[in-house]
Write a protein that holds these residues in place. Structure first.
Motif, mmCIF file in Angstrom:
data_model
loop_
_atom_site.group_PDB
_atom_site.id
_atom_site.type_symbol
_atom_site.label_atom_id
_atom_site.label_comp_id
_atom_site.label_asym_id
_atom_site.label_seq_id
_atom_site.Cartn_x
_atom_site.Cartn_y
_atom_site.Cartn_z
ATOM 1 N N ALA A 102 0.807 -1.222 0.000
ATOM 2 C CA ALA A 102 0.000 0.000 0.000
ATOM 3 C C ALA A 102 0.836 1.266 0.000
ATOM 4 O O ALA A 102 0.278 2.373 -0.111
ATOM 5 N N LEU A 103 2.151 1.157 0.102
ATOM 6 C CA LEU A 103 2.973 2.357 0.284
ATOM 7 C C LEU A 103 2.815 3.350 -0.862
ATOM 8 O O LEU A 103 2.746 4.568 -0.640
ATOM 9 N N ASP A 104 2.763 2.862 -2.111
ATOM 10 C CA ASP A 104 2.641 3.808 -3.226
ATOM 11 C C ASP A 104 1.249 4.429 -3.300
ATOM 12 O O ASP A 104 1.035 5.424 -3.999
ATOM 13 N N ARG A 105 0.285 3.860 -2.578
ATOM 14 C CA ARG A 105 -1.062 4.432 -2.556
ATOM 15 C C ARG A 105 -1.196 5.530 -1.502
ATOM 16 O O ARG A 105 -2.230 6.188 -1.426
ATOM 17 N N LEU A 106 -0.187 5.707 -0.672
ATOM 18 C CA LEU A 106 -0.284 6.654 0.440
ATOM 19 C C LEU A 106 0.534 7.922 0.204
ATOM 20 O O LEU A 106 0.662 8.747 1.103
ATOM 21 N N THR A 107 1.097 8.093 -0.992
ATOM 22 C CA THR A 107 1.940 9.260 -1.264
ATOM 23 C C THR A 107 1.136 10.493 -1.664
ATOM 24 O O THR A 107 1.618 11.614 -1.563
ATOM 25 N N GLY A 108 -0.080 10.255 -2.124
ATOM 26 C CA GLY A 108 -0.929 11.383 -2.499
ATOM 27 C C GLY A 108 -1.985 11.648 -1.450
ATOM 28 O O GLY A 108 -1.793 11.324 -0.265
ATOM 29 N N PRO A 109 -3.113 12.201 -1.819
ATOM 30 C CA PRO A 109 -4.183 12.449 -0.849
ATOM 31 C C PRO A 109 -4.693 11.138 -0.233
ATOM 32 O O PRO A 109 -4.960 10.171 -0.961
ATOM 33 N N VAL A 110 -4.784 11.122 1.072
ATOM 34 C CA VAL A 110 -5.260 9.943 1.791
ATOM 35 C C VAL A 110 -6.346 10.385 2.766
ATOM 36 O O VAL A 110 -6.154 11.328 3.542
ATOM 37 N N HIS A 111 -7.461 9.699 2.748
ATOM 38 C CA HIS A 111 -8.553 9.980 3.668
ATOM 39 C C HIS A 111 -8.514 8.922 4.774
ATOM 40 O O HIS A 111 -8.640 7.731 4.485
ATOM 41 N N TYR A 112 -8.310 9.357 5.999
ATOM 42 C CA TYR A 112 -8.181 8.403 7.100
ATOM 43 C C TYR A 112 -9.393 8.496 8.015
ATOM 44 O O TYR A 112 -9.953 9.567 8.245
ATOM 45 N N THR A 113 -9.797 7.353 8.548
ATOM 46 C CA THR A 113 -10.990 7.306 9.395
ATOM 47 C C THR A 113 -10.641 7.683 10.824
ATOM 48 O O THR A 113 -9.484 7.616 11.256
ATOM 49 N N GLU A 114 -11.677 8.083 11.555
ATOM 50 C CA GLU A 114 -11.474 8.783 12.825
ATOM 51 C C GLU A 114 -10.903 7.935 13.950
ATOM 52 O O GLU A 114 -10.364 8.466 14.924
ATOM 53 N N GLU A 115 -10.987 6.607 13.840
ATOM 54 C CA GLU A 115 -10.505 5.778 14.946
ATOM 55 C C GLU A 115 -8.994 5.588 14.931
ATOM 56 O O GLU A 115 -8.402 5.106 15.905
ATOM 57 N N LEU A 116 -8.334 5.962 13.862
ATOM 58 C CA LEU A 116 -6.887 5.794 13.763
ATOM 59 C C LEU A 116 -6.171 6.769 14.697
ATOM 60 O O LEU A 116 -6.644 7.893 14.915
ATOM 61 N N PRO A 117 -5.018 6.371 15.248
ATOM 62 C CA PRO A 117 -4.277 7.267 16.138
ATOM 63 C C PRO A 117 -3.768 8.495 15.388
ATOM 64 O O PRO A 117 -3.359 8.406 14.222
ATOM 65 N N VAL A 118 -3.766 9.616 16.062
ATOM 66 C CA VAL A 118 -3.404 10.870 15.408
ATOM 67 C C VAL A 118 -1.952 10.861 14.944
ATOM 68 O O VAL A 118 -1.597 11.491 13.949
ATOM 69 N N ARG A 119 -1.092 10.098 15.634
ATOM 70 C CA ARG A 119 0.317 10.056 15.230
ATOM 71 C C ARG A 119 0.485 9.452 13.846
ATOM 72 O O ARG A 119 1.441 9.765 13.129
ATOM 73 N N LEU A 120 -0.448 8.583 13.455
ATOM 74 C CA LEU A 120 -0.391 8.018 12.116
ATOM 75 C C LEU A 120 -0.771 9.078 11.087
ATOM 76 O O LEU A 120 -0.117 9.219 10.039
ATOM 77 N N ALA A 121 -1.793 9.850 11.385
ATOM 78 C CA ALA A 121 -2.233 10.900 10.465
ATOM 79 C C ALA A 121 -1.143 11.952 10.257
ATOM 80 O O ALA A 121 -0.989 12.491 9.152
ATOM 81 N N TRP A 122 -0.380 12.247 11.310
ATOM 82 C CA TRP A 122 0.679 13.255 11.204
ATOM 83 C C TRP A 122 1.724 12.886 10.151
ATOM 84 O O TRP A 122 2.376 13.753 9.574
ATOM 85 N N HIS A 123 1.913 11.590 9.928
ATOM 86 C CA HIS A 123 2.955 11.139 9.010
ATOM 87 C C HIS A 123 2.457 11.001 7.576
ATOM 88 O O HIS A 123 3.251 10.658 6.688
ATOM 89 N N LEU A 124 1.178 11.244 7.358
ATOM 90 C CA LEU A 124 0.671 11.198 5.987
ATOM 91 C C LEU A 124 1.005 12.512 5.279
ATOM 92 O O LEU A 124 0.721 13.595 5.811
ATOM 93 N N PRO A 125 1.596 12.467 4.095
ATOM 94 C CA PRO A 125 1.984 13.715 3.412
ATOM 95 C C PRO A 125 0.785 14.586 3.033
ATOM 96 O O PRO A 125 0.903 15.805 2.949
ATOM 97 N N ASP A 126 -0.376 13.953 2.798
ATOM 98 C CA ASP A 126 -1.565 14.720 2.392
ATOM 99 C C ASP A 126 -2.798 14.015 2.968
ATOM 100 O O ASP A 126 -3.593 13.419 2.247
#
Length: 326
Positions: free
Chosen positions: A23-47
């Protein structure tokens, strides 16, 4: 990048930061993350973009630990690719470790327990596992599917009780003068098994006899070349279990079976004997036999004799008083 139908990346809720490589190449652009995920994971998403409900653009990439989230369901319905993180075995043990940790800190009974205080429970649970295994074997031998299912469920429960003891002892050890935890226990076990099964590292095919030989050879190396083949055998186990372990060890070094004394080969239970202590009496005979084996090992190591038979016939081996100088 993701295709026009979108991508759903599903991570494990117990390890939400463990992302699947695919999934790594799918996470380089805009990524929509759901609310139950830890915020530290969202911080590392480029978009990264938080998403609530099913409101995501067509063809979006959604990162979630909830495969039943409305956004994930909507994208899957539109034909999105689904990439899920692998689920390693043992994840459920993390919940047990966390539970016992909390009980150790907050439970009035658990916070007072010691290794010694828990020993009787460990022994009880071990015998209950043995009973469950016997029941499962009996039901399978009788081809009774319903009884086998009940027995398997009972074995699963009893193994859980035994696992509890291991986790609890490891948690108590964290509070000791020489602390270690469940991860240290697991790493020690894994390292030991790898040492004793070298064929796993090189991919060599071995038969059962070779594997057993490798295992015992490594155990002897770990004890030291001058150690006895009987070293590290638990003396706390029942006498029959103890002698079975002694015989198992002796077979690995070619000990002649004919040298085993008759009083070790035979257990007699006399119902008319008053104040009988059959377990204690037999244990003493087994311990005396073990002493004689060690004395024979010492004689062979000293170079005076070259075989078990010769060492067994040596006066200093067969005569405890001569051996101790009395």
């Amino acid at each position: 990048m993701s295709g026009g139908r979108g991508t759903v990346v599903v991570v494990n809720p117990a390890l939400p930061t463990l992302l699947p490589v695919a999934a790594l190449d799918r996470l380089t652009g805009p990524v929509h993350y759901t609310e139950e995920l830890p915020v530290r994971l969202a911080w590392h998403l480029p978009d990264g973009h938080p998403v609530l409900g099913a409101d995501v653009p067509p063809g979006a990439t959604v990162l979630t630990s909830d495969s039943g989230h409305p956004a994930a369901i909507a994208l899957r319905a539109a034909g999105a690719d689904v990439i899920a993180a692998p689920e390693p075995a043992g994840l459920a043990v993390l919940d047990t470790v966390a539970l016992i940790d909390r009980l150790r800190r907050e439970g009035p009974w658990e916070s007072e327990q010691t290794h010694a205080g828990l020993l009787r429970y460990l022994v009880e649970e071990t015998y209950e596992v043995a009973d469950a295994v016997a029941a499962l074997d009996d039901s399978e031998a009788e081809a009774d599917e319903e009884a086998a299912a009940r027995a398997a469920a009972e074995l699963r429960s009893e193994l859980g009780d035994l696992l509890l003891q291991v986790v609890f002892h490891a948690r108590i050890a964290e509070d000791g003068a020489h602390p270690f935890g469940i991860d240290d226990v697991a790493r020690t076990l894994a390292a030991k098994v790898r040492r004793r099964t070298p064929h796993l590292a090189d991919g060599a095919a071995v038969d059962v006899a070779t594997q057993a030989e490798n295992w015992e050879r490594q155990k002897r190396l770990e004890r030291g070349e001058r150690g006895s083949v009987l070293d590290s055998i638990s003396l706390s186990q029942p006498a029959l279990a103890l002698v079975a372990k002694v015989f198992e060890r002796l077979r690995t070094v070619g000990f002649p079976a004919e040298l085993v004394p008759e009083d070790v080969r035979t257990v007699t239970v006399d119902p008319e004997r008053p104040d009988a202590a059959f377990e204690l009496d037999y244990r003493q005979r087994v311990l005396a036999f073990m002493d004689r084996v060690r004395a024979a090992e010492t004689a062979m190591a000293a170079g005076g004799v070259e075989s078990w038979v010769a060492a067994w016939d040596d006066d200093h081996v067969g005569n405890p008083e001569a051996r101790t100088g009395r």
